[in-house]
Design a protein around this motif. Sequence first.
Motif, PDB file in Angstrom:
ATOM      1  N   TYR A  18     -19.823   6.748 -15.212  1.00 35.29           N
ATOM      2  CA  TYR A  18     -19.300   7.446 -14.037  1.00 35.29           C
ATOM      3  C   TYR A  18     -20.212   8.638 -13.772  1.00 35.29           C
ATOM      4  O   TYR A  18     -20.398   9.502 -14.630  1.00 35.29           O
ATOM      5  CB  TYR A  18     -17.862   7.922 -14.255  1.00 35.29           C
ATOM      6  CG  TYR A  18     -17.340   8.725 -13.086  1.00 35.29           C
ATOM      7  CD1 TYR A  18     -17.004   8.085 -11.895  1.00 35.29           C
ATOM      8  CD2 TYR A  18     -17.221  10.105 -13.160  1.00 35.29           C
ATOM      9  CE1 TYR A  18     -16.544   8.813 -10.803  1.00 35.29           C
ATOM     10  CE2 TYR A  18     -16.763  10.832 -12.075  1.00 35.29           C
ATOM     11  CZ  TYR A  18     -16.425  10.186 -10.898  1.00 35.29           C
ATOM     12  OH  TYR A  18     -15.981  10.911  -9.815  1.00 35.29           O
ATOM     13  N   GLU A  19     -20.815   8.671 -12.575  1.00 35.11           N
ATOM     14  CA  GLU A  19     -21.744   9.735 -12.200  1.00 35.11           C
ATOM     15  C   GLU A  19     -21.150  10.512 -11.028  1.00 35.11           C
ATOM     16  O   GLU A  19     -21.231  10.076  -9.880  1.00 35.11           O
ATOM     17  CB  GLU A  19     -23.102   9.145 -11.823  1.00 35.11           C
ATOM     18  CG  GLU A  19     -23.739   8.359 -12.959  1.00 35.11           C
ATOM     19  CD  GLU A  19     -24.996   7.612 -12.546  1.00 35.11           C
ATOM     20  OE1 GLU A  19     -26.045   7.882 -13.149  1.00 35.11           O
ATOM     21  OE2 GLU A  19     -24.920   6.773 -11.638  1.00 35.11           O
ATOM     22  N   SER A  20     -20.566  11.648 -11.319  1.00 30.13           N
ATOM     23  CA  SER A  20     -19.845  12.399 -10.288  1.00 30.13           C
ATOM     24  C   SER A  20     -20.746  12.831  -9.140  1.00 30.13           C
ATOM     25  O   SER A  20     -20.277  13.061  -8.017  1.00 30.13           O
ATOM     26  CB  SER A  20     -19.164  13.628 -10.896  1.00 30.13           C
ATOM     27  OG  SER A  20     -20.122  14.470 -11.523  1.00 30.13           O
TER      28      SER A  20
ATOM     29  N   LYS B 212     -14.789  13.103  -1.028  1.00 35.86           N
ATOM     30  CA  LYS B 212     -15.042  13.883  -2.229  1.00 35.86           C
ATOM     31  C   LYS B 212     -15.228  12.947  -3.425  1.00 35.86           C
ATOM     32  O   LYS B 212     -14.581  11.904  -3.500  1.00 35.86           O
ATOM     33  CB  LYS B 212     -13.875  14.844  -2.495  1.00 35.86           C
ATOM     34  CG  LYS B 212     -13.684  15.908  -1.428  1.00 35.86           C
ATOM     35  CD  LYS B 212     -12.456  16.765  -1.738  1.00 35.86           C
ATOM     36  CE  LYS B 212     -12.209  17.800  -0.653  1.00 35.86           C
ATOM     37  NZ  LYS B 212     -10.990  18.612  -0.932  1.00 35.86           N
ATOM     38  N   PRO B 213     -16.106  13.311  -4.371  1.00 36.21           N
ATOM     39  CA  PRO B 213     -16.327  12.456  -5.545  1.00 36.21           C
ATOM     40  C   PRO B 213     -15.013  12.161  -6.255  1.00 36.21           C
ATOM     41  O   PRO B 213     -14.188  13.059  -6.464  1.00 36.21           O
ATOM     42  CB  PRO B 213     -17.263  13.298  -6.423  1.00 36.21           C
ATOM     43  CG  PRO B 213     -17.943  14.219  -5.475  1.00 36.21           C
ATOM     44  CD  PRO B 213     -16.945  14.530  -4.405  1.00 36.21           C
ATOM     45  N   ASN B 214     -14.805  10.921  -6.620  1.00 38.95           N
ATOM     46  CA  ASN B 214     -13.548  10.555  -7.269  1.00 38.95           C
ATOM     47  C   ASN B 214     -13.703   9.221  -7.971  1.00 38.95           C
ATOM     48  O   ASN B 214     -14.665   8.475  -7.757  1.00 38.95           O
ATOM     49  CB  ASN B 214     -12.402  10.489  -6.259  1.00 38.95           C
ATOM     50  CG  ASN B 214     -12.476   9.272  -5.352  1.00 38.95           C
ATOM     51  OD1 ASN B 214     -11.891   8.235  -5.647  1.00 38.95           O
ATOM     52  ND2 ASN B 214     -13.216   9.391  -4.249  1.00 38.95           N
TER      53      ASN B 214
ATOM     54  N   LEU C  75     -10.689  12.405 -11.129  1.00 41.76           N
ATOM     55  CA  LEU C  75     -12.010  12.993 -10.909  1.00 41.76           C
ATOM     56  C   LEU C  75     -13.030  12.567 -11.958  1.00 41.76           C
ATOM     57  O   LEU C  75     -14.151  13.047 -11.970  1.00 41.76           O
ATOM     58  CB  LEU C  75     -11.899  14.524 -10.871  1.00 41.76           C
ATOM     59  CG  LEU C  75     -11.015  15.064  -9.745  1.00 41.76           C
ATOM     60  CD1 LEU C  75     -10.963  16.577  -9.796  1.00 41.76           C
ATOM     61  CD2 LEU C  75     -11.497  14.591  -8.392  1.00 41.76           C
ATOM     62  N   GLU C  76     -12.629  11.666 -12.838  1.00 41.07           N
ATOM     63  CA  GLU C  76     -13.533  11.106 -13.827  1.00 41.07           C
ATOM     64  C   GLU C  76     -12.950   9.775 -14.257  1.00 41.07           C
ATOM     65  O   GLU C  76     -11.743   9.525 -14.106  1.00 41.07           O
ATOM     66  CB  GLU C  76     -13.672  12.040 -15.039  1.00 41.07           C
ATOM     67  CG  GLU C  76     -14.741  11.616 -16.022  1.00 41.07           C
ATOM     68  CD  GLU C  76     -14.893  12.595 -17.181  1.00 41.07           C
ATOM     69  OE1 GLU C  76     -15.453  12.198 -18.224  1.00 41.07           O
ATOM     70  OE2 GLU C  76     -14.447  13.751 -17.045  1.00 41.07           O
ATOM     71  N   SER C  77     -13.783   8.888 -14.794  1.00 38.32           N
ATOM     72  CA  SER C  77     -13.320   7.559 -15.205  1.00 38.32           C
ATOM     73  C   SER C  77     -12.926   7.544 -16.675  1.00 38.32           C
ATOM     74  O   SER C  77     -13.624   8.091 -17.528  1.00 38.32           O
ATOM     75  CB  SER C  77     -14.417   6.517 -14.961  1.00 38.32           C
ATOM     76  OG  SER C  77     -14.010   5.258 -15.449  1.00 38.32           O
ATOM     77  N   ILE C  78     -11.821   6.878 -16.942  1.00 40.25           N
ATOM     78  CA  ILE C  78     -11.382   6.700 -18.321  1.00 40.25           C
ATOM     79  C   ILE C  78     -12.137   5.565 -19.000  1.00 40.25           C
ATOM     80  O   ILE C  78     -12.051   5.353 -20.194  1.00 40.25           O
ATOM     81  CB  ILE C  78      -9.860   6.440 -18.352  1.00 40.25           C
ATOM     82  CG1 ILE C  78      -9.305   6.687 -19.750  1.00 40.25           C
ATOM     83  CG2 ILE C  78      -9.545   5.033 -17.867  1.00 40.25           C
ATOM     84  CD1 ILE C  78      -7.802   6.694 -19.808  1.00 40.25           C
ATOM     85  N   ILE C  79     -12.900   4.829 -18.196  1.00 41.01           N
ATOM     86  CA  ILE C  79     -13.698   3.722 -18.701  1.00 41.01           C
ATOM     87  C   ILE C  79     -15.165   4.052 -18.463  1.00 41.01           C
ATOM     88  O   ILE C  79     -15.509   4.506 -17.378  1.00 41.01           O
ATOM     89  CB  ILE C  79     -13.323   2.408 -17.974  1.00 41.01           C
ATOM     90  CG1 ILE C  79     -11.853   2.081 -18.222  1.00 41.01           C
ATOM     91  CG2 ILE C  79     -14.192   1.263 -18.414  1.00 41.01           C
ATOM     92  CD1 ILE C  79     -11.323   0.989 -17.354  1.00 41.01           C
ATOM     93  N   PRO C  80     -16.055   3.856 -19.394  1.00 37.98           N
ATOM     94  CA  PRO C  80     -15.844   3.204 -20.690  1.00 37.98           C
ATOM     95  C   PRO C  80     -15.395   4.138 -21.801  1.00 37.98           C
ATOM     96  O   PRO C  80     -14.985   3.688 -22.861  1.00 37.98           O
ATOM     97  CB  PRO C  80     -17.239   2.665 -21.003  1.00 37.98           C
ATOM     98  CG  PRO C  80     -18.166   3.657 -20.403  1.00 37.98           C
ATOM     99  CD  PRO C  80     -17.482   4.117 -19.130  1.00 37.98           C
TER     100      PRO C  80
END
Length: 625
Positions: free
Chosen positions: A343-345, A369-371, A394-399
């Motif tokens: 995940y690249e915000s 907005k980044p999400n 606002l961030e990925s739980i994966i990976p």
Amino acid sequence: MTSSGLPVLVHCSAKRPSISIPSSPKFDDFKGRLSSAFKPFLKEIQQLPMRMDVAVKDTSLKLVDAFVDSVFQIVDQPLIPSQSNFAPVDELKEAVQVTNMQGEIPDDFPEGVYIRNGPNPIFGALTSTSSMFGRTGSVWVEGEGMLHALYFCRGHDGSWTVVYKNRYVETETLKLEKHRSRHSFLPATEGDSPAVLSAYLLNLMRFGKANKQLNNTNVFEHGGKMYSVAENDKPQEINILTLQTLDDWDVNGAWNRPFSSHPKKAPGTGELVIVGVDVMKPFVVLGVISADGKKLLHQVDLKLNRCSLLHDVGVTPRYNVVMDLPITIDLKRLVRGGSLFKYESDGGSRIGVMPRYGDADSIQWFKVKPNCTYHLFNCFEDGDEVVMWGCRALESIIPGPEKGENKFDWFSRKLRPIKSSEGSIDEESEDQLIFPRPYEWRLNRKTGDVKERNLAGTEFAMDFPFINEAFIGLQNKYGFSQVRDSVASSASGMAKYGGLAKLYFGEQSPESYLREEQGLIKVEYHMFEKNTFCSGSAFVPKDEGVDEDDGWVITFVHNEDTNTSQVLIIDAKSFTSKPVAKITLPFRVPYGFHGAFMQLVLAIWFLDSLQAMFPALSHVVVIEL
């Protein structure tokens, strides 16, 4: 999937790739180590005749297997006690009648099947490897798919018969590993890049696939048939009465790539809108399938410049709604020493709106907005605006964490409760960004403007949203979601959902005026007993219902104190009241992902099979389809 919380599956399928591999010191080092490791087997391989008949192919496979066995140490990934209900269960040989029930199934509850999908790793656990190339591991959303089904059959006297059954989704890769009686695929999702890349290539060499077909994420109905799906391959058709896996669904040979986990039926036409992602170009393709499921009516490359994970898609009467978010799968990044998933915000986020049968040039893109948004409640048209409601983080739980970070510590830290119940989540710390929250985007097709806002506060994280599916693509009043227990999730390092939420999209929260964020909507909560958590929640509409929320919410729950699994039926109109029925299951049901309720009148032949198992059921009368 996985997703926030008990999320959804997140890796693309890969055909035998023909990639231009960039040169780099890391890759040169990888080549050297691979060459060195292969030397003991090289002489035997070179002595093989050029003509690759069946016997030679078998010998070649054995040699590569021998290489894998000598170089890679495969170990089970352990679970700690607070993760015990994420452990797999045995497949049942027969269906089992369920007789332990508190309360009553309502008289106007429909006959049918409540079915839920979820990971159930074969041979007892997910795996990791260590080798001269480094380590690889399985992401927590992996594991072979297992279906858990509850059958509701009503007799002529009004009495209910309830039967439980589970069964693996019998993919080709599951059958392959069963035949070999051992873990055969090397985990190729996360870990040290040389190790992931070597696992990826060795899986391709041996099995023609870089990863297993998991089919562990969702179940959906189309054209009167039921399908199991995860984004890394095509769906599998399922016999809803026996849970037997029938075949891959490729729309009569017209679709040759994976499906996203949440295809959507277009309102009015009943056509199914799907998207498929792949690590090779074209990265994302959208398709439209006829209402009867027999014909692919439209297929278009969206011409994205990255493999953006599309777990969900939206529809309205006229449009398809797609997300291009910065959670990406990138083989070239892996070769350069980075992660396969990331995940690249700062990678940019946008939402596209396109006509149902449009091409890539017809997409109107809206920068947002980044999400990281894995799941949608719904999309609909409101004048010049297309409105999208989803669960946004606002961030990925994966990976998971970057290389070198402790997984448990990372998840435990990221899953902690938000400290403030009033402030904006957009201003929270780095450790509080994996907090999915109901959110609204209003996309004005006339002006190109975007309006964004949070719909609920930060008291609870919410995910796995669902609605009355009669309102997919149309403006709806209500939505439901699972509610994360952030304390229990942080303590276990795995997302757990300790309740359910009902959202009133058209009503403002009475407390909203007292908060920094005004305009939040009304939300009701149905919280479970302590240490009881749910999965696979779905809405069951009342047959002759008048209002949108006429019906019930049904969900699997597990009480970790008593090690008891149940199915709860909750009146959606009296949402905060106790469940109208608690059905205690005779077996443990692990936490899983998405569920659905399929209304049907059970056929006479199914009654015969029930009566063979339970002679006492001879009084039940079932109407033939």
